[in-house]
Scaffold this motif. Sequence first.
Motif, PDB file in Angstrom:
ATOM      1  N   THR A   1       0.854  -1.184   0.000  1.00  0.00           N
ATOM      2  CA  THR A   1       0.000   0.000   0.000  1.00  0.00           C
ATOM      3  C   THR A   1       0.890   1.234   0.000  1.00  0.00           C
ATOM      4  O   THR A   1       1.926   1.255   0.663  1.00  0.00           O
TER       5      THR A   1
ATOM      6  N   HIS B   1      -0.010   4.147   3.714  1.00  0.00           N
ATOM      7  CA  HIS B   1       0.173   3.837   5.129  1.00  0.00           C
ATOM      8  C   HIS B   1       0.107   5.123   5.961  1.00  0.00           C
ATOM      9  O   HIS B   1      -0.555   5.160   7.000  1.00  0.00           O
ATOM     10  N   ARG B   2       0.775   6.163   5.489  1.00  0.00           N
ATOM     11  CA  ARG B   2       0.737   7.433   6.217  1.00  0.00           C
ATOM     12  C   ARG B   2      -0.677   8.015   6.126  1.00  0.00           C
ATOM     13  O   ARG B   2      -1.233   8.157   5.030  1.00  0.00           O
TER      14      ARG B   2
ATOM     15  N   ARG C   1      -5.076   2.943   7.272  1.00  0.00           N
ATOM     16  CA  ARG C   1      -5.059   1.907   6.230  1.00  0.00           C
ATOM     17  C   ARG C   1      -4.583   0.585   6.827  1.00  0.00           C
ATOM     18  O   ARG C   1      -5.067  -0.482   6.446  1.00  0.00           O
ATOM     19  N   ILE C   2      -3.621   0.642   7.739  1.00  0.00           N
ATOM     20  CA  ILE C   2      -3.129  -0.549   8.430  1.00  0.00           C
ATOM     21  C   ILE C   2      -3.872  -0.609   9.763  1.00  0.00           C
ATOM     22  O   ILE C   2      -3.578   0.147  10.689  1.00  0.00           O
TER      23      ILE C   2
ATOM     24  N   THR D   1       5.146  -0.703   2.232  1.00  0.00           N
ATOM     25  CA  THR D   1       4.336   0.506   2.319  1.00  0.00           C
ATOM     26  C   THR D   1       5.204   1.737   2.067  1.00  0.00           C
ATOM     27  O   THR D   1       6.419   1.633   1.860  1.00  0.00           O
TER      28      THR D   1
ATOM     29  N   VAL E   1       5.892   5.039  11.957  1.00  0.00           N
ATOM     30  CA  VAL E   1       5.116   3.822  11.762  1.00  0.00           C
ATOM     31  C   VAL E   1       4.050   3.674  12.845  1.00  0.00           C
ATOM     32  O   VAL E   1       2.881   3.398  12.565  1.00  0.00           O
TER      33      VAL E   1
ATOM     34  N   ASN F   1       1.014   6.022  12.536  1.00  0.00           N
ATOM     35  CA  ASN F   1       0.148   5.829  11.377  1.00  0.00           C
ATOM     36  C   ASN F   1      -0.393   4.401  11.261  1.00  0.00           C
ATOM     37  O   ASN F   1      -0.919   4.023  10.218  1.00  0.00           O
ATOM     38  N   THR F   2      -0.274   3.628  12.339  1.00  0.00           N
ATOM     39  CA  THR F   2      -0.778   2.261  12.384  1.00  0.00           C
ATOM     40  C   THR F   2      -1.749   2.143  13.543  1.00  0.00           C
ATOM     41  O   THR F   2      -1.467   2.645  14.638  1.00  0.00           O
TER      42      THR F   2
END
Length: 289
Positions: free
Chosen positions: A156, A159-160, A172-173, A208, A235, A238-239
């Motif tokens: 993808t 991700h951010r 997104r994740i 990603t 990471v 944004n997860t």
Amino acid sequence: MARTLQGIIMSSTCTLGEMMIFRIAQTIPDGALAFHGFGSPLVQLAMHVAKRTHAPRMVLIAGATYGVNPEPPFLTATTNDWTMDRGASSSLGIGELFDLAASGRLHRMFLSGLQIDRWGNCNVTGLGESLSGLKLPGGGGGCNLSCDVGDLTLWTAAHRCPPNKHGVRKFRIVDKCDFVTSLGHRAADGTPRKQFGHVGNGPQWLVTDLGVFDFDASGHLRLHALYPDTTVEDVLANTEFAPVVSDDLTVTDAPSQKAVDIIRQLDPMRIHERELRPEDRQRSFEIRG
């Protein structure tokens, strides 16, 4: 310093898109029978980069046309274009493709989704409780193939996920997909993939815009490598969940000049950048060697 190769202006740096293409390509082993499906110029280019660099013996099955080992002169704006079939040695029927997967002879496929969860499940069906929200295009056979193909590479470029004006991020994740279109390492109810007896091994890699991930022994997403301009904090922010961080976490290598040259020759119109956020098109990295 910039240089010219066959009329293409080259430089000492690569873009994020070229970095992602290279990292996706690196997940393809030599000799693999690989299929890319519809839609993603990042994946299409990655397969051609792999075949023209480290994996000359791979067998490339093109999306839409099902052409075997095509040699297109350039990347078209859509996968459903017969230019992408040019030079193919033969073509498969869709039934033959699914037979290859079911018999364990299709080694690698590439999947994504508007949601990808901690176990590598992907959702391209719909969002919201009881799918009452946004309707998505659907899996197009991804459900079957995710169970049968030997190994999966997920990707993808989104991700951010910056917070909106209300401070809310649309991840997104995610911790859990609203709907499981293609199967990862555990089903929606938590049942491990191995209990189903499927032919395929499930997701092996996730590439990603923030880094490269693999999956640990339990099937949980694990941060494997960062890009030179990203951090573990990026990471985590944004997860939706906290991924496992590898004990051997590294900063990933940039592509070689040869790989970047191939990408730019095949994609002179920069079609792959459509997958990237405008801000990410400005990111650059030093080319290896």
